[in-house]
Design a protein around this motif. Sequence first.
Motif, PDB file in Angstrom:
ATOM      1  N   GLY A  61       0.761  -1.325  -0.069  1.00 13.40           N
ATOM      2  CA  GLY A  61      -0.165   0.190   0.037  1.00 13.40           C
ATOM      3  C   GLY A  61       0.790   1.308   0.109  1.00 13.40           C
ATOM      4  O   GLY A  61       0.318   2.268  -0.270  1.00 13.40           O
ATOM      5  N   THR A  62       2.226   1.073   0.294  1.00  9.22           N
ATOM      6  CA  THR A  62       3.118   2.326   0.147  1.00  9.22           C
ATOM      7  C   THR A  62       3.445   2.509  -1.195  1.00  9.22           C
ATOM      8  O   THR A  62       4.360   3.664  -1.549  1.00  9.22           O
ATOM      9  N   PHE A  63       3.055   1.708  -2.236  1.00  9.97           N
ATOM     10  CA  PHE A  63       3.343   1.766  -3.702  1.00  9.97           C
ATOM     11  C   PHE A  63       2.042   2.174  -4.127  1.00  9.97           C
ATOM     12  O   PHE A  63       0.894   1.999  -3.867  1.00  9.97           O
ATOM     13  N   THR A  64       2.198   2.884  -5.611  1.00  7.27           N
ATOM     14  CA  THR A  64       0.887   3.135  -6.426  1.00  7.27           C
ATOM     15  C   THR A  64       0.663   1.672  -7.043  1.00  7.27           C
ATOM     16  O   THR A  64       1.122   0.941  -6.626  1.00  7.27           O
ATOM     17  N   GLU A  65      -0.812   1.900  -7.344  1.00  6.34           N
ATOM     18  CA  GLU A  65      -1.448   0.595  -7.930  1.00  6.34           C
ATOM     19  C   GLU A  65      -0.567   0.009  -8.889  1.00  6.34           C
ATOM     20  O   GLU A  65      -0.554  -1.214  -9.045  1.00  6.34           O
ATOM     21  N   ASP A  66       0.138   0.901  -9.787  1.00  7.71           N
ATOM     22  CA  ASP A  66       0.849   0.335 -11.034  1.00  7.71           C
ATOM     23  C   ASP A  66       2.229   0.349 -10.846  1.00  7.71           C
ATOM     24  O   ASP A  66       3.221   0.607 -11.583  1.00  7.71           O
ATOM     25  N   ALA A  67       2.564   0.418  -9.763  1.00  5.96           N
ATOM     26  CA  ALA A  67       4.128   0.683  -9.357  1.00  5.96           C
ATOM     27  C   ALA A  67       5.011  -0.532  -9.953  1.00  5.96           C
ATOM     28  O   ALA A  67       4.515  -1.720 -10.326  1.00  5.96           O
ATOM     29  N   VAL A  68       6.320  -0.135  -9.999  1.00 10.00           N
ATOM     30  CA  VAL A  68       7.139  -1.070 -10.597  1.00 10.00           C
ATOM     31  C   VAL A  68       8.349  -1.129  -9.774  1.00 10.00           C
ATOM     32  O   VAL A  68       8.822  -0.023  -9.106  1.00 10.00           O
ATOM     33  N   PHE A  69       8.867  -2.227  -9.291  1.00 10.36           N
ATOM     34  CA  PHE A  69       9.868  -2.441  -8.442  1.00 10.36           C
ATOM     35  C   PHE A  69      10.677  -3.383  -8.869  1.00 10.36           C
ATOM     36  O   PHE A  69      10.677  -4.454  -9.347  1.00 10.36           O
ATOM     37  N   ASP A  70      12.097  -2.797  -9.339  1.00  7.84           N
ATOM     38  CA  ASP A  70      13.046  -3.370 -10.355  1.00  7.84           C
ATOM     39  C   ASP A  70      14.572  -3.817  -9.120  1.00  7.84           C
ATOM     40  O   ASP A  70      14.804  -2.857  -8.872  1.00  7.84           O
ATOM     41  N   VAL A  71      14.577  -5.214  -8.924  1.00  6.35           N
ATOM     42  CA  VAL A  71      15.631  -5.300  -8.026  1.00  6.35           C
ATOM     43  C   VAL A  71      16.372  -6.555  -8.703  1.00  6.35           C
ATOM     44  O   VAL A  71      15.655  -7.354  -9.381  1.00  6.35           O
ATOM     45  N   PRO A  72      17.538  -6.625  -8.381  1.00  5.39           N
ATOM     46  CA  PRO A  72      18.440  -7.656  -9.538  1.00  5.39           C
ATOM     47  C   PRO A  72      18.376  -9.171  -8.892  1.00  5.39           C
ATOM     48  O   PRO A  72      18.720  -9.811  -9.526  1.00  5.39           O
ATOM     49  N   THR A  73      17.696  -9.255  -7.618  1.00  4.98           N
ATOM     50  CA  THR A  73      17.604 -10.590  -7.019  1.00  4.98           C
ATOM     51  C   THR A  73      16.170 -11.224  -7.791  1.00  4.98           C
ATOM     52  O   THR A  73      16.176 -12.467  -7.665  1.00  4.98           O
ATOM     53  N   ARG A 158       6.272   5.153  -7.061  1.00  2.00           N
ATOM     54  CA  ARG A 158       5.772   4.806  -8.364  1.00  2.00           C
ATOM     55  C   ARG A 158       6.603   3.779  -8.953  1.00  2.00           C
ATOM     56  O   ARG A 158       6.384   2.933  -9.599  1.00  2.00           O
ATOM     57  N   HIS A 159       7.655   4.120  -8.831  1.00  2.00           N
ATOM     58  CA  HIS A 159       9.211   3.390  -9.411  1.00  2.00           C
ATOM     59  C   HIS A 159      10.301   3.141  -8.538  1.00  2.00           C
ATOM     60  O   HIS A 159      10.686   4.259  -8.177  1.00  2.00           O
ATOM     61  N   ARG A 160      10.518   1.867  -8.391  1.00  2.00           N
ATOM     62  CA  ARG A 160      11.797   1.677  -7.717  1.00  2.00           C
ATOM     63  C   ARG A 160      12.955   0.829  -8.371  1.00  2.00           C
ATOM     64  O   ARG A 160      12.543  -0.025  -9.032  1.00  2.00           O
ATOM     65  N   VAL A 161      14.194   1.304  -8.418  1.00  2.00           N
ATOM     66  CA  VAL A 161      15.386   0.565  -8.843  1.00  2.00           C
ATOM     67  C   VAL A 161      16.069   0.599  -7.679  1.00  2.00           C
ATOM     68  O   VAL A 161      16.773   1.462  -7.307  1.00  2.00           O
ATOM     69  N   VAL A 162      16.697  -0.857  -7.653  1.00  2.00           N
ATOM     70  CA  VAL A 162      17.851  -1.196  -6.583  1.00  2.00           C
ATOM     71  C   VAL A 162      18.909  -1.740  -7.456  1.00  2.00           C
ATOM     72  O   VAL A 162      18.684  -2.704  -8.224  1.00  2.00           O
TER      73      VAL A 162
END
Length: 168
Positions: A61-73, A158-162
């Motif tokens: 819920g701390t992300f938007t409905e259409d959020a993108v979470f990009d993590v190398p794992t 909305r968008h996270r890159v790790v």
Amino acid sequence: MTTEMLSRTRVATTTDTAAAFEAPTEVLTEAEFGALYAQIQQFYGRQMQLFDQHEAERWAGTFTEDAVFDVPTLDEPVRGRVALASNVRRNQAQQARSGERFRHWIGMLDLRPQADGTLHTRCYALVYVTPGQGGSAVHRVCVMEDVLVRSRGKWRTRHRVVTRDDLG
């Protein structure tokens, strides 16, 4: 800066993420910026604690409905709240099997308000692991880059890159 710029598959015509942090930001007074900075630190503190406590739906819920979470794992970015929550439940099951506990620490936060009302953030994320028996140790050293937006009166990712230091 577009959302695509922060994804693993960058659009050739966009600039590098680091360059975006040198771009002019929205002008705020010192007091306004200080208050905003404190809000975002609190946001990340809450978000990471929800993640570490495996509060799947609340964390999602701390992300938007259409959020993108990009993590190398992960093989591909996670998209949307349902998938985000599912990922947390998967992590919880893996940790239960291994007996390990993970904690995420966010620091060195760089906050860049944008003219469109979004916030671009870049910070270090340290992941600590505590085995079932024994002391804690740094598991991963990462850089986390987010685009935050106001949604229903709250900041949301909305968008996270790790990226991970050990993966170059």
